[in-house]
Write an enzyme that holds these catalytic residues in place. Sequence first.
Site, PDB file in Angstrom:
ATOM      1  N   LYS A 185       0.791  -1.189   0.169  1.00  0.00           N
ATOM      2  CA  LYS A 185      -0.170   0.124   0.070  1.00  0.00           C
ATOM      3  C   LYS A 185       0.756   1.191   0.114  1.00  0.00           C
ATOM      4  O   LYS A 185       0.516   2.052  -0.679  1.00  0.00           O
ATOM      5  CB  LYS A 185      -0.950   0.010   1.205  1.00  0.00           C
TER       6      LYS A 185
ATOM      7  N   GLN B 297      -4.607  -1.738   9.572  1.00  0.00           N
ATOM      8  CA  GLN B 297      -4.593  -2.977   9.281  1.00  0.00           C
ATOM      9  C   GLN B 297      -5.051  -3.946  10.017  1.00  0.00           C
ATOM     10  O   GLN B 297      -4.732  -4.102  11.352  1.00  0.00           O
ATOM     11  CB  GLN B 297      -3.057  -3.386   8.774  1.00  0.00           C
TER      12      GLN B 297
ATOM     13  N   ASP C 191     -10.888   2.925   4.416  1.00  0.00           N
ATOM     14  CA  ASP C 191     -11.165   1.334   4.159  1.00  0.00           C
ATOM     15  C   ASP C 191     -12.804   1.281   4.212  1.00  0.00           C
ATOM     16  O   ASP C 191     -13.068   0.175   3.870  1.00  0.00           O
ATOM     17  CB  ASP C 191     -10.794   0.700   5.439  1.00  0.00           C
TER      18      ASP C 191
HETATM   19  N1  GUN Z   1      -7.024  -7.034   6.503  1.00  0.00           N
HETATM   20  C1  GUN Z   1      -7.277  -7.591   5.137  1.00  0.00           C
HETATM   21  N2  GUN Z   1      -7.975  -6.958   4.421  1.00  0.00           N
HETATM   22  C2  GUN Z   1      -7.875  -5.641   4.862  1.00  0.00           C
HETATM   23  C3  GUN Z   1      -8.255  -4.414   4.432  1.00  0.00           C
HETATM   24  O1  GUN Z   1      -8.909  -4.302   3.215  1.00  0.00           O
HETATM   25  N3  GUN Z   1      -7.921  -3.242   5.357  1.00  0.00           N
HETATM   26  C4  GUN Z   1      -7.503  -3.551   6.406  1.00  0.00           C
HETATM   27  N4  GUN Z   1      -7.277  -2.567   7.061  1.00  0.00           N
HETATM   28  N5  GUN Z   1      -7.033  -4.557   6.939  1.00  0.00           N
HETATM   29  C5  GUN Z   1      -7.188  -5.841   5.943  1.00  0.00           C
END
Ligand code: GUN
Length: 295
Positions: free
Chosen positions: A52, A96, A119
Amino acid sequence: MIILDGKKTSNDIKNEITDTVQAMKDNGEKVPHLAAVIVGNDGASLTYVGSKVRACERVGFESTMVRMPNTTSETELLKEIKKLNDNPEIDGFIVQLPLPKQIDTQKVLMAVDPDKDVDGFHPTNFGRMALDMSTFIPATPFGILELLDRYGVDTQGKHTVVIGRSHIVGRPMSILMGRKGFPGNSTVTLTHSHTKNITQITSQADIIITALGVPGFLKAEMVKDDVVIIDVGITRVPDDSRERGYYITGDVDFENVSKKASYITPVPGGVGPMTIAMLLKNTLLARERHRAANR
Ligand code: GUN
């Protein structure tokens, strides 16, 4: 059979975002700034967050990674979130998941300012999504919609079967595919671990979206001809013959199901790369909203 190429499509989207960011720079405007909070040392989570941050650099965004130890308390994490909420430089941020056991995930997601929740996990944004209001759509479902849209896959009046009811993929996907509009207007069946005789349901599906994390779960005899397959499963299977020590596979028996499908996403290279591109898109949207609000 047409491959829904998430790698190529996500690159196209990143190029479009790069052009928009360049125009912002040329106008002397602030560029989008994404922050990512990661608690602990989970290998897969570190890989995702690293990707990311690299994607931000590629499109010209500012990015900040906040790393916190596995022993972080809920109070300490909530304090960090407040700092990000209050920091006018940050347009959007993510925490995350998964989080260590001592931390209540719901409480953490509720603490994120909905205006910075790129998100789309805050109940306000999730509710806005369910009510067709402007919001941040969670990145993975948003990426699936974008793939269906860019490849012109017809969803109207089709029977979409979603396998898995997670808050991140299955549940939002079931809402989005049934919404008015395109992609949408589907008749949706949401299946999960208590669903009986799943083959009877999948064999009637025009579109199957599977987000289980069980390698090879969906087999050719479970689907009809010309089905559209969206495979969201990402499982690391240990394999000593590979340099990394594992390979990545999805929920679908690709070799056999692809022979019957009209469209199918590969794993890797399907939905996965789209998730990061759509997180960038949400961050750009957050910046544009903040600019409109003079922030
Ligand atoms: N863990 C697995 N997928 C995601 C996501 O799309 N966002 C976040 N913050 N954590 C994750």
